[in-house]
Design a protein around this motif. Structure first.
Motif, short mmCIF file in Angstrom:
data_model
loop_
_atom_site.label_atom_id
_atom_site.label_comp_id
_atom_site.label_asym_id
_atom_site.label_seq_id
_atom_site.Cartn_x
_atom_site.Cartn_y
_atom_site.Cartn_z
N PRO A 151 41.16 28.69 40.78
CA PRO A 151 40.24 29.56 41.53
C PRO A 151 40.95 30.66 42.29
O PRO A 151 40.35 31.69 42.62
CB PRO A 151 39.54 28.58 42.48
N GLN A 152 42.23 30.48 42.60
CA GLN A 152 42.97 31.47 43.37
C GLN A 152 43.14 32.77 42.58
O GLN A 152 43.25 32.74 41.35
CB GLN A 152 44.35 30.95 43.78
N SER A 153 43.19 33.88 43.31
CA SER A 153 43.43 35.18 42.69
C SER A 153 44.91 35.54 42.78
O SER A 153 45.62 35.13 43.70
CB SER A 153 42.61 36.27 43.38
N LEU A 154 45.36 36.31 41.82
CA LEU A 154 46.73 36.83 41.85
C LEU A 154 46.77 38.13 42.64
O LEU A 154 45.81 38.91 42.60
CB LEU A 154 47.21 37.10 40.42
N PRO A 155 47.84 38.39 43.36
CA PRO A 155 47.97 39.69 44.03
C PRO A 155 47.80 40.83 43.04
O PRO A 155 48.39 40.83 41.96
CB PRO A 155 49.40 39.64 44.59
N CYS A 194 53.24 29.53 33.91
CA CYS A 194 53.10 30.98 33.80
C CYS A 194 51.66 31.36 34.13
O CYS A 194 50.74 30.55 33.98
CB CYS A 194 53.45 31.45 32.38
N TYR A 195 51.46 32.63 34.57
CA TYR A 195 50.17 33.01 35.12
C TYR A 195 49.69 34.36 34.59
O TYR A 195 50.47 35.30 34.42
CB TYR A 195 50.27 33.07 36.66
N LEU A 196 48.37 34.42 34.37
CA LEU A 196 47.69 35.64 33.96
C LEU A 196 46.41 35.78 34.78
O LEU A 196 45.81 34.78 35.15
CB LEU A 196 47.30 35.58 32.48
N GLU A 243 55.62 33.31 38.59
CA GLU A 243 55.31 33.16 40.01
C GLU A 243 53.95 33.76 40.30
O GLU A 243 53.59 34.80 39.75
CB GLU A 243 56.37 33.85 40.88
N MET A 244 53.19 33.14 41.19
CA MET A 244 51.87 33.63 41.54
C MET A 244 51.87 34.56 42.74
O MET A 244 51.15 35.56 42.76
CB MET A 244 50.93 32.45 41.87
N TYR A 253 53.55 38.64 40.81
CA TYR A 253 52.55 39.69 41.02
C TYR A 253 52.65 40.17 42.45
O TYR A 253 53.14 39.45 43.32
CB TYR A 253 51.14 39.12 40.74
N PRO A 254 52.20 41.43 42.75
CA PRO A 254 51.52 42.36 41.84
C PRO A 254 52.48 43.09 40.91
O PRO A 254 53.64 43.32 41.26
CB PRO A 254 50.85 43.35 42.79
N ASP A 255 51.98 43.43 39.75
CA ASP A 255 52.72 44.21 38.76
C ASP A 255 51.68 44.91 37.90
O ASP A 255 51.22 44.36 36.89
CB ASP A 255 53.63 43.32 37.92
#
Length: 278
Positions: A151-155, A194-196, A243-244, A253-255
């Motif tokens: 549920p968390q958002s990425l920067p 890994c994260y998307l 990394e989140m 992130y952010p990128d």
């Protein structure tokens, strides 16, 4: 010779990063789990090396261009520098071929030597522009790819949740496609997280990563540029965000350019939107 040929083919450049600690974020929904064995998928067995070369190169009639073959560095008007390495081939040392799509030219024996030193999966990759002919597969060891959502958002992606990919690969014995067949390889830092972003483009990247995983392109066995360890599982030219919460290391992130960059890296391996069509 093998090292020169693999370099000409662009195979493989081993990329890795410091292993990521296990995620403390709790997944809320499991999407799927994809296992990958050493056996290829249900494709037909690859043709003989010479047949593959003849399939994707057309013989140049008449005098070839006054330029070097970038595989052997001899003039195209001179015999191939790999004539001795392909003594049993029916191709003549002076025969020059042109790849059918990108139109780059090489000694056909040089292309045969390059193909024979690689994965021999029925595909060719132009050593000049990297255009792929056929379906490229890699040398990734067997393992499992798991996908879930958080549920968390990425920067940088506050409008959506997060896709988490977990790769599982264990230590094992190298196969004939690896640098040292029959010798052990290590698998450090697994499972790797890994994260998307869980948005339209992030989900497209995920589906293309599934294709790359099935084609054994995400990892390979080689030398870690981080630790210098040889015969170990390393990333294989498709960068992942491990990394989140920050991007101090370049792996988080952010990128804003990451999704476009990884789509380009996937395309360089022959994994494009066309692979997702029924």
């Amino acid at each position: 010779m093998t090292a020169i040929l693999m370099s000409a083919a662009g195979l493989p450049v081993h990329l890795t990063c410091v292993p990521q600690a296990a995620s403390t974020h709790k997944a809320t929904k499991k999407h799927s789990s994809v296992k990958e064995g050493r056996k290829m998928s249900k494709k037909a067995a690859p043709a003989e090396p010479e047949a593959v070369v003849k399939k994707y190169l057309e013989e140049v009639k008449g005098s070839p261009a006054d330029e070097d073959c970038i595989i052997c560095m001899e003039k195209l008007s001179s015999p191939s520098g790999y004539s001795d390495a392909c003594e049993h081939s029916t191709l003549k040392p002076e025969t020059v071929g042109r790849l059918t799509s990108c139109q780059h030219s090489f000694h056909m024996l040089c292309m045969l030597a390059m193909y024979s030193s690689g994965n021999k999966d029925g595909s060719l990759q132009c050593p000049s522009c990297k255009t792929i002919y056929g379906e490229k597969t890699g040398t990734q060891p067997k393992g499992k790819m798991e996908v879930s959502t958080l549920p968390q958002s990425l920067p940088g992606h506050k409008d959506c949740g997060t896709i988490r990919i977990v790769y599982h690969i264990s230590s094992g014995i190298q196969g004939p496609e690896h640098p040292n067949p029959g010798m052990p390889y290590t698998a450090r830092g697994f499972p790797r997280y890994c994260y998307l972003p869980d948005n339209e483009k992030g989900r497209k990247v995920l589906e293309l990563l599934r294709v790359a995983w099935r084609r054994r392109l995400i990892f390979t066995v080689g030398t870690s540029i981080t630790t210098g360890e040889s015969d170990t599982v390393v990333w294989n030219e498709i960068h992942h965000k491990t990394e989140m919460d920050n991007n101090l290391s370049g792996h988080g992130y952010p990128d804003p350019n990451y999704l476009d960059n990884v789509l380009a890296e996937l395309a360089a391996q022959g994994v494009t939107e066309g692979c997702l069509r029924p």
